[in-house]
Motif scaffolding. Structure first.
Motif, mmCIF file in Angstrom:
data_model
loop_
_atom_site.group_PDB
_atom_site.id
_atom_site.type_symbol
_atom_site.label_atom_id
_atom_site.label_comp_id
_atom_site.label_asym_id
_atom_site.label_seq_id
_atom_site.Cartn_x
_atom_site.Cartn_y
_atom_site.Cartn_z
ATOM 1 N N ILE A 295 87.999 77.278 36.558
ATOM 2 C CA ILE A 295 86.453 78.156 36.291
ATOM 3 C C ILE A 295 85.661 77.237 35.477
ATOM 4 O O ILE A 295 85.517 76.589 34.296
ATOM 5 N N PRO A 296 85.739 75.845 36.759
ATOM 6 C CA PRO A 296 85.361 74.325 36.365
ATOM 7 C C PRO A 296 83.638 74.439 35.652
ATOM 8 O O PRO A 296 83.355 73.867 34.421
ATOM 9 N N GLN A 297 82.984 76.088 35.437
ATOM 10 C CA GLN A 297 81.933 75.510 35.343
ATOM 11 C C GLN A 297 81.739 75.980 33.804
ATOM 12 O O GLN A 297 80.426 76.055 33.565
ATOM 13 N N TYR A 298 83.084 76.851 33.341
ATOM 14 C CA TYR A 298 82.759 77.351 32.264
ATOM 15 C C TYR A 298 83.024 76.035 30.951
ATOM 16 O O TYR A 298 83.862 75.062 30.897
ATOM 17 N N LYS A 299 82.218 75.980 30.428
ATOM 18 C CA LYS A 299 81.388 74.976 28.245
ATOM 19 C C LYS A 299 81.259 75.713 27.958
ATOM 20 O O LYS A 299 80.030 76.557 27.919
ATOM 21 N N TRP A 300 81.774 75.326 25.981
ATOM 22 C CA TRP A 300 80.771 75.683 25.318
ATOM 23 C C TRP A 300 80.087 74.088 24.473
ATOM 24 O O TRP A 300 81.282 73.416 24.554
ATOM 25 N N SER A 301 79.229 74.013 24.195
ATOM 26 C CA SER A 301 79.148 72.763 23.253
ATOM 27 C C SER A 301 78.123 73.297 21.527
ATOM 28 O O SER A 301 77.425 74.400 21.647
ATOM 29 N N PHE A 302 78.458 72.534 20.163
ATOM 30 C CA PHE A 302 77.732 72.519 19.320
ATOM 31 C C PHE A 302 77.148 70.963 19.216
ATOM 32 O O PHE A 302 77.546 69.654 19.260
ATOM 33 N N ARG A 303 75.984 71.937 18.737
ATOM 34 C CA ARG A 303 75.431 70.457 18.422
ATOM 35 C C ARG A 303 74.301 70.404 16.822
ATOM 36 O O ARG A 303 73.437 71.214 16.878
ATOM 37 N N LYS A 304 74.311 69.525 15.821
ATOM 38 C CA LYS A 304 74.310 69.627 14.416
ATOM 39 C C LYS A 304 72.768 69.237 14.541
ATOM 40 O O LYS A 304 72.786 67.500 14.399
ATOM 41 N N MET A 305 71.315 69.466 14.916
ATOM 42 C CA MET A 305 70.229 69.063 15.602
ATOM 43 C C MET A 305 69.706 68.413 13.880
ATOM 44 O O MET A 305 69.126 68.643 13.265
ATOM 45 N N ILE A 306 69.400 66.415 14.047
ATOM 46 C CA ILE A 306 68.337 66.090 12.842
ATOM 47 C C ILE A 306 67.025 66.394 13.394
ATOM 48 O O ILE A 306 66.034 66.594 12.597
ATOM 49 N N SER A 307 66.710 66.183 14.479
ATOM 50 C CA SER A 307 65.186 66.721 15.450
ATOM 51 C C SER A 307 65.349 67.865 17.242
ATOM 52 O O SER A 307 66.306 67.939 16.786
ATOM 53 N N ASP A 308 64.352 66.939 17.620
ATOM 54 C CA ASP A 308 64.081 67.985 18.747
ATOM 55 C C ASP A 308 65.299 67.377 19.708
ATOM 56 O O ASP A 308 65.808 67.722 21.118
ATOM 57 N N THR A 309 65.341 65.492 19.590
ATOM 58 C CA THR A 309 65.603 65.071 20.461
ATOM 59 C C THR A 309 67.092 64.561 19.547
ATOM 60 O O THR A 309 68.303 63.881 20.691
ATOM 61 N N ASP A 310 67.809 64.427 18.587
ATOM 62 C CA ASP A 310 68.436 63.883 17.863
ATOM 63 C C ASP A 310 69.123 64.559 17.625
ATOM 64 O O ASP A 310 69.185 65.883 16.333
ATOM 65 N N TYR A 311 70.511 64.324 17.110
ATOM 66 C CA TYR A 311 71.757 65.078 16.316
ATOM 67 C C TYR A 311 72.330 63.754 15.569
ATOM 68 O O TYR A 311 72.497 62.784 16.147
ATOM 69 N N SER A 312 73.003 64.822 14.296
ATOM 70 C CA SER A 312 74.291 63.479 14.024
ATOM 71 C C SER A 312 75.636 64.343 14.297
ATOM 72 O O SER A 312 76.545 63.957 13.948
ATOM 73 N N HIS A 313 75.895 65.344 14.564
ATOM 74 C CA HIS A 313 76.890 65.662 15.253
ATOM 75 C C HIS A 313 77.596 66.638 16.605
ATOM 76 O O HIS A 313 76.412 67.725 16.936
ATOM 77 N N ARG A 314 77.623 66.644 16.996
ATOM 78 C CA ARG A 314 78.314 67.324 18.520
ATOM 79 C C ARG A 314 79.948 67.755 18.906
ATOM 80 O O ARG A 314 81.044 66.937 19.169
ATOM 81 N N ASP A 315 80.288 68.440 19.764
ATOM 82 C CA ASP A 315 81.206 69.199 19.218
ATOM 83 C C ASP A 315 81.635 69.655 21.238
ATOM 84 O O ASP A 315 80.092 70.453 21.966
ATOM 85 N N ASP A 316 82.039 69.560 22.028
ATOM 86 C CA ASP A 316 82.145 70.464 23.197
ATOM 87 C C ASP A 316 83.964 71.188 23.824
ATOM 88 O O ASP A 316 84.270 69.687 22.994
ATOM 89 N N GLY A 317 84.089 71.982 24.387
ATOM 90 C CA GLY A 317 84.865 71.996 24.586
ATOM 91 C C GLY A 317 84.863 73.746 25.432
ATOM 92 O O GLY A 317 84.117 73.884 26.234
ATOM 93 N N THR A 318 85.943 73.379 26.601
ATOM 94 C CA THR A 318 86.720 74.538 27.402
ATOM 95 C C THR A 318 87.600 75.192 26.986
ATOM 96 O O THR A 318 88.399 76.096 27.695
ATOM 97 N N HIS A 319 88.097 75.866 25.285
ATOM 98 C CA HIS A 319 89.000 76.174 24.711
ATOM 99 C C HIS A 319 88.089 77.860 25.361
ATOM 100 O O HIS A 319 87.202 78.200 25.443
ATOM 101 N N ALA A 320 89.584 79.087 24.943
ATOM 102 C CA ALA A 320 88.667 80.279 24.991
ATOM 103 C C ALA A 320 88.173 81.212 24.124
ATOM 104 O O ALA A 320 87.399 80.123 23.304
#
Length: 563
Positions: A233-258
């Motif tokens: 299922i190559p099109q599957y993905k989840w992501s997290f962003r801790k946003m500072i503003s609409d364009t900047d973030y301080s933390h990110r994570d991406d995964g394909t975990h169950a």
């Protein structure tokens, strides 16, 4: 869909067969058109629509289909063509939008590059934006005429991507950590003990995750290894962003975990900045978080459960200082819209996946998930969630709002009186806290109910719950919070001030403006006071004894001072 490895095996057969003989309902070979780049896009567009209408399939570009011998048939595609351009043009030129997945295949012949286009099964009919369409039947793409569309819709059922079987040893795809998360959730939700005592294999079989001793794609999303999910299922993905503003973030994570692992990770990130409030109530001091756990979990599970797994994209959770925004690929289906989502009968894009989640007690298939999201927020006096359809994505926003202790006390008081307050009532109460007045039409919109149902709601809240008071008659009738409700929410003095002082202050303000020989329109008074159109009309009527007159009709109506 066919994999790159399976294509390589088929290419070896070109020594003794022509490509046309290898084609099937779900596979076609096409030669690259060297004279024109746009001609190739038109061909890809035609084949994408054809395959999507026929239940999905794959097209290999760069192979002549009437020539025998690998070296003769494999001509390849140019090395410099960018597949993102093809994706973008096909997406823009199809209705509903299609997003095929392209993969490069390396070969020793020709330009050494072939393109594999996988078109996933969807919800036909699909057409180009100019209305033309074909459908795959056997090895041919034939015109998708009106009578054929009707026949196909009458005799076929929608294919479920998550119900497809993965023909590989299931144990090689299985993640023990994902299964452990599944069991933790099942235990927390107090499922039947007999299920928890089953072995992993027996548990998967009992819920329908193993078919013919193979995992389904839905099951892979629940208990699969990240690398196995990425492969199938190559099109599957989840992501997290801790946003500072609409364009900047301080933390990110991406995964394909169950899904259960992804749920754990996303909840963990949110918990870092999800302040708790403790409310003293006798010997018990309950804690309330800014974003209720129930609302978050239901929203995340809905996003994973209803995501369109045929589309590239990610389930994205963005955490801002004052809000959370959750988006997932896929449009609303089955007639659901942001304006009826609360009470619409349940409709699932991924029936098999939702069945698995339901049997494991991760979700409820009776359309209670959305109601739980609303209720868990509203019952604490917080803003209701906001649903939007943005392009081909569904967006859900939670506003960061504090616990309203007085509102919680009102709900507790109603419970002690054995009056059950449901989501419709909570929505109307929340509206009245912010706007002071409500009529039947607004109540219908706020609660996502019909006018008749809204009238019943308001009547019950007035006559049985004693939460509302009605003012006026007929079409001019509107409702405010009752004295008893206002007292619990804001206190007796606040009730008196709202009922008398604020209204008089507004009158004085409007009169002072009109006395300067200036006229006002209904719209201008609305802008000055925050009232709605009907409230302004009632206010002006009350000001007539003070010399306010109405001149003009319709859109030209104005209010003047003429003592």
């Amino acid at each position: 869909m066919i994999s790159k490895e399976e294509v390589q095996i088929l290419l070896d057969k070109l020594e003794t067969s022509i490509a046309d003989e290898l084609e099937s309902q779900q596979l076609d070979f096409k030669q690259w058109i060297t004279r024109s780049f746009d001609d190739n896009i038109k061909l890809m567009l035609k084949m994408a629509v054809c395959m999507a209408n026929g239940g999905g399939g794959s097209v290999v570009f760069g192979v002549a289909d009437k020539v025998k011998g690998r070296s003769n048939a494999i001509l390849g595609v140019p090395e410099d063509v960018d597949t993102t351009i093809f994706q973008k043009r096909i997406y823009e030129k199809t209705d509903p939008h299609l997003t095929p997945v392209f993969e490069d295949i390396t070969v020793p012949e020709g330009s050494t590059r072939l393109l594999l286009m996988n078109v996933f099964p969807g919800m036909p009919p699909y057409t180009t934006t100019d209305g033309s369409a074909t459908i795959r039947q056997g090895k041919d793409c034939i015109p998708y005429t009106g009578s054929l569309r009707r026949k196909m819709m009458d005799t076929s059922t929608q294919m479920d991507f998550t119900d497809e079987i993965i023909h590989e040893d299931w144990q090689s795809l299985f993640s023990h950590s994902a299964m452990e998360r599944v069991r933790e959730i099942m235990s927390r939700e107090r499922v039947d003990e007999s299920l928890l005592t089953l072995s992993d294999e027996d548990l998967l079989r009992s819920i329908g995750a193993l078919k013919e001793n193979f995992l389904t794609k839905g099951a892979l999303l629940l208990v699969g290894k990240p690398e196995a999910i990425s492969k199938y299922i190559p099109q599957y993905k989840w992501s997290f962003r801790k946003m500072i503003s609409d364009t900047d973030y301080s933390h990110r994570d991406d995964g394909t975990h169950a899904i259960p692992v992804a749920l754990y990770e996303l909840e963990r990130y949110i918990a870092v900045d999800n302040p708790m409030v403790t409310v003293e109530s006798g010997l018990v001091h309950p804690e309330f978080s800014t974003y209720p756990t129930i609302a978050l979990r239901e929203a995340l599970l809905n996003a994973f459960g209803h995501r369109d797994y045929r589309m590239n994209g990610t389930i994205m959770l963005k955490q801002y200082k004052d809000k959370l925004i959750l988006t997932n690929p896929g449009e609303f289906v089955g007639g659901i819209t942001p304006k009826n989502i609360l009470h619409h009968p349940p409709v699932a894009r991924n029936n098999h996946l939702m069945d698995l989640l339901d049997r494991l007690k991760l979700v409820n298939r009776s359309n209670l998930g959305v109601s739980r999201i609303f209720r868990s927020l509203l019952i604490e006096g917080k803003e209701p969630p906001i649903y939007r359809e943005v392009g081909s994505n569904i967006e859900l926003t939670f506003i960061s709002s504090p616990l309203n202790k007085d509102f919680k006390n009102l709900i507790n008081h109603m419970a002690q009186e054995k009056n059950h307050i449901d989501v419709d009532h909570l929505l109307i109460l929340q509206y009245l806290i912010r706007h002071e007045e409500i009529d039947t039409s607004i109540a219908a919109e706020v609660a996502q109910r019909s006018m008749e149902q809204a009238r019943e709601l308001l009547s019950k809240m007035q006559n049985e719950f004693n939460l509302l008071e009605s003012i006026g008659r007929g079409k001019g009738r509107y409702f405010t919070l009752s004295r008893s409700a206002y007292k619990l929410l804001k206190g007796e003095l606040q009730y008196e001030r709202q009922q008398i002082l604020d209204k008089e202050a507004v009158k004085i303000r409007i009169l002072s403006i009109l006395k300067t020989d200036r006229s006002l329109t209904n719209k201008e008074i609305r802008q000055l006071t925050g009232m709605n159109q009907k409230q302004v009309q009632r206010l002006v009527k009350e000001l007539e004894p003070d010399g306010v007159k109405i001149v003009g009709k319709g859109a030209g109506t104005k209010y003047i001072y003429s003592p």
